[in-house]
Enzyme design. Structure first.
Site, short mmCIF file in Angstrom:
data_model
loop_
_atom_site.label_atom_id
_atom_site.label_comp_id
_atom_site.label_asym_id
_atom_site.label_seq_id
_atom_site.Cartn_x
_atom_site.Cartn_y
_atom_site.Cartn_z
N ARG A 112 -21.37 49.92 -13.90
CA ARG A 112 -20.29 49.64 -14.43
C ARG A 112 -20.11 49.81 -15.65
O ARG A 112 -20.89 49.92 -16.97
CB ARG A 112 -19.55 47.54 -14.18
CG ARG A 112 -18.29 48.08 -14.76
CD ARG A 112 -17.77 46.51 -14.77
NE ARG A 112 -16.93 46.11 -13.71
CZ ARG A 112 -16.60 45.21 -12.83
NH1 ARG A 112 -15.43 44.43 -13.99
NH2 ARG A 112 -16.26 44.67 -11.50
N HIS A 139 -13.07 52.73 -8.74
CA HIS A 139 -13.40 51.68 -8.45
C HIS A 139 -13.52 51.50 -6.97
O HIS A 139 -13.05 50.74 -5.61
CB HIS A 139 -12.59 50.05 -8.51
CG HIS A 139 -13.73 48.46 -8.83
ND1 HIS A 139 -14.84 48.80 -8.61
CD2 HIS A 139 -13.18 47.34 -8.83
CE1 HIS A 139 -14.87 47.17 -9.10
NE2 HIS A 139 -13.95 46.88 -9.24
N GLN A 142 -15.02 48.50 -4.57
CA GLN A 142 -13.65 47.58 -4.30
C GLN A 142 -12.66 47.92 -3.16
O GLN A 142 -12.47 47.04 -2.81
CB GLN A 142 -12.36 47.65 -5.29
CG GLN A 142 -11.28 46.49 -5.63
CD GLN A 142 -11.46 45.02 -5.51
OE1 GLN A 142 -12.52 44.48 -6.12
NE2 GLN A 142 -10.94 44.72 -4.91
N ASP A 234 -2.71 44.65 -9.06
CA ASP A 234 -3.70 44.72 -10.37
C ASP A 234 -2.82 44.30 -11.87
O ASP A 234 -2.17 44.59 -11.74
CB ASP A 234 -5.03 45.69 -10.52
CG ASP A 234 -6.30 46.14 -11.23
OD1 ASP A 234 -5.85 44.63 -11.69
OD2 ASP A 234 -6.49 47.12 -11.56
N CYS A 275 -7.44 42.72 -6.33
CA CYS A 275 -8.27 42.84 -7.22
C CYS A 275 -9.15 41.89 -7.46
O CYS A 275 -10.35 41.19 -8.15
CB CYS A 275 -9.41 44.26 -7.38
SG CYS A 275 -8.40 44.57 -8.94
N ARG A 303 -16.19 40.96 -1.42
CA ARG A 303 -16.78 42.32 -2.36
C ARG A 303 -18.61 42.23 -2.32
O ARG A 303 -19.51 43.01 -1.74
CB ARG A 303 -16.96 41.69 -3.55
CG ARG A 303 -15.13 41.86 -4.61
CD ARG A 303 -14.84 43.00 -3.91
NE ARG A 303 -16.15 43.92 -4.33
CZ ARG A 303 -15.81 44.07 -5.47
NH1 ARG A 303 -15.35 43.53 -6.73
NH2 ARG A 303 -16.73 45.16 -6.15
N1 CP Z 1 -12.16 43.14 -8.89
C1 CP Z 1 -13.63 43.13 -9.19
O1 CP Z 1 -13.76 44.03 -10.14
O2 CP Z 1 -13.96 42.10 -10.70
P1 CP Z 1 -14.99 41.82 -10.96
O3 CP Z 1 -14.94 42.50 -12.61
O4 CP Z 1 -15.05 40.34 -11.76
O5 CP Z 1 -15.97 42.01 -10.68
N1 NVA Z 2 -7.91 47.51 -13.23
C1 NVA Z 2 -9.00 46.42 -13.86
C2 NVA Z 2 -9.27 46.20 -12.38
C3 NVA Z 2 -10.99 45.03 -13.07
C4 NVA Z 2 -11.76 45.01 -11.71
C5 NVA Z 2 -10.04 46.98 -14.36
O1 NVA Z 2 -9.94 48.05 -14.77
O2 NVA Z 2 -9.75 46.09 -15.69
#
Ligand code: CP
Ligand code: NVA
Length: 315
Positions: A112, A139, A142, A234, A275, A303
């Site tokens: 990540r 992502h 997700q 989101d 999400c 998830r």
């Molecule tokens: N939806 C999601 O990716 O959540 P986190 O940022 O908590 O991993």
């Molecule tokens: N678009 C958001 C998703 C978080 C799960 C981000 O990148 O922060």
């Protein structure tokens, strides 16, 4: 004794959904429903016994980290959490070198971070499956949980209509566009023009949508939510965009998912997806996220099942 499990995509990474066919995505989905059913029956398995997973996190996470750690650990695997405070990634040591070292010690790597390029380099140099747990561009894990939630609610995917209201350029919107295009789900992005999905992702999705029968629409007209079976949003400012939050709030206020927008779908069965984490009162009202249409907690649970399925299929 170790259980035998035939991994249909052994060794393959998941960086986005571009390289997977609709049939392959459906294999992951079937497996996710299988592991969810196993969990529901209280079954335990040890399909990751003797395996190791590196979890690299440059950005914070609740769901993704916990899904990977619990899904892997409860099957006998050993996950190792590595934040940027712990390892040299692109700092004192190049991404390529880090990848080669981790590839000698781990069965798979989750990444990540900010750069999609770094996820690609990890996959190219490590020699083990790499899972994109969110970059600025995509992502994908997700998106699989999102379509699983849609399928378990609606019974099918082909022919459904998913509408996304909010920042159409972000990682979640881009990944949804891809997976919907592949699976025959029509996808409408409702956003101000300045936050429309870029031409590149739209061009990538166009042939997939044509093949599957999915209709991809990008519009600034909130009335286009009509007919949606699911409404998704989101956060207005993604991780790394905190400095431009005020500007985003101004741009996106008219695209808030509220009771009015939900009613504009004209479908009393329309569900709400997010999400998470959510900023209640910004991209979604308290009433919608806590209301009857909301499936966000199922989505969060999914998830874990989808991530377990992805690892079972590839390790
Ligand atoms: N939806 C999601 O990716 O959540 P986190 O940022 O908590 O991993
Ligand atoms: N678009 C958001 C998703 C978080 C799960 C981000 O990148 O922060």
């Amino acid at each position: 004794m170790r259980e035998q499990f035939a991994a249909p995509f052994q060794g393959k990474s998941l960086l986005n959904w571009i390289d997977y066919t609709p049939e392959e995505i459906n294999v992951f989905l079937d497996l996710a429903f299988q592991v969810k059913a196993e969990a529901g029956r209280g079954e335990t398995h040890t399909r990751f016994a003797g395996k190791t997973l590196a979890l690299i996190f440059e950005k914070r996470s609740t769901r993704t980290r916990c899904a990977f750690e619990t899904a892997f650990g409860e099957e006998g695997g050993h996950p190792v959490f590595l934040s940027t405070q712990d390892i040299q990634l692109g700092g004192k040591e190049s991404v390529e070198d880090t990848a080669r070292v981790l590839g000698r010690m781990f069965s798979a790597i989750q990444f990540r971070g900010f750069s999609q390029k770094h996820a690609e380099l990890l996959a190219r140099y490590s020699g083990v499956p790499v899972y994109n747990g969110l970059t600025d561009s995509f992502h994908p894990t997700q998106a699989l949980a999102d379509v699983m939630t849609l399928k378990e609610t609606c019974g099918t995917l082909k022919g459904l209509h998913l509408a996304f209201a909010g920042d159409g350029r972000n990682n979640v919107a881009r990944s949804l566009m891809l997976i919907c295009a592949k699976l025959g789900v029509s996808f409408t992005v409702i956003c101000p023009e300045a936050l429309s999905p870029d031409a590149e992702i739209r061009a990538i999705c166009a042939p997939f949508a044509k093949a599957s029968g999915s209709r991809i629409t990008v519009t600034d007209d909130i009335a286009q939510v009509k007919g949606a079976d699911a409404l998704y949003t989101d956060v207005w400012a993604s991780m790394g965009e905190e400095a431009i939050k005020a500007e985003r709030v101004k741009l996106l206020r008219p695209y808030q998912v509220n009771e009015d927008l939900l009613a504009k779908t004209g479908n009393d069965w329309c569900i709400f997806l997010h999400c998470l984490p959510a900023v209640k009162g910004e991209e979604v009202t308290f009433g919608v996220i806590e209301g009857n249409a909301s499936r966000v907690w199922d989505q969060a649970e999914n998830r874990k099942h989808t991530i377990k399925a992805i690892m079972l299929a590839t390790i």
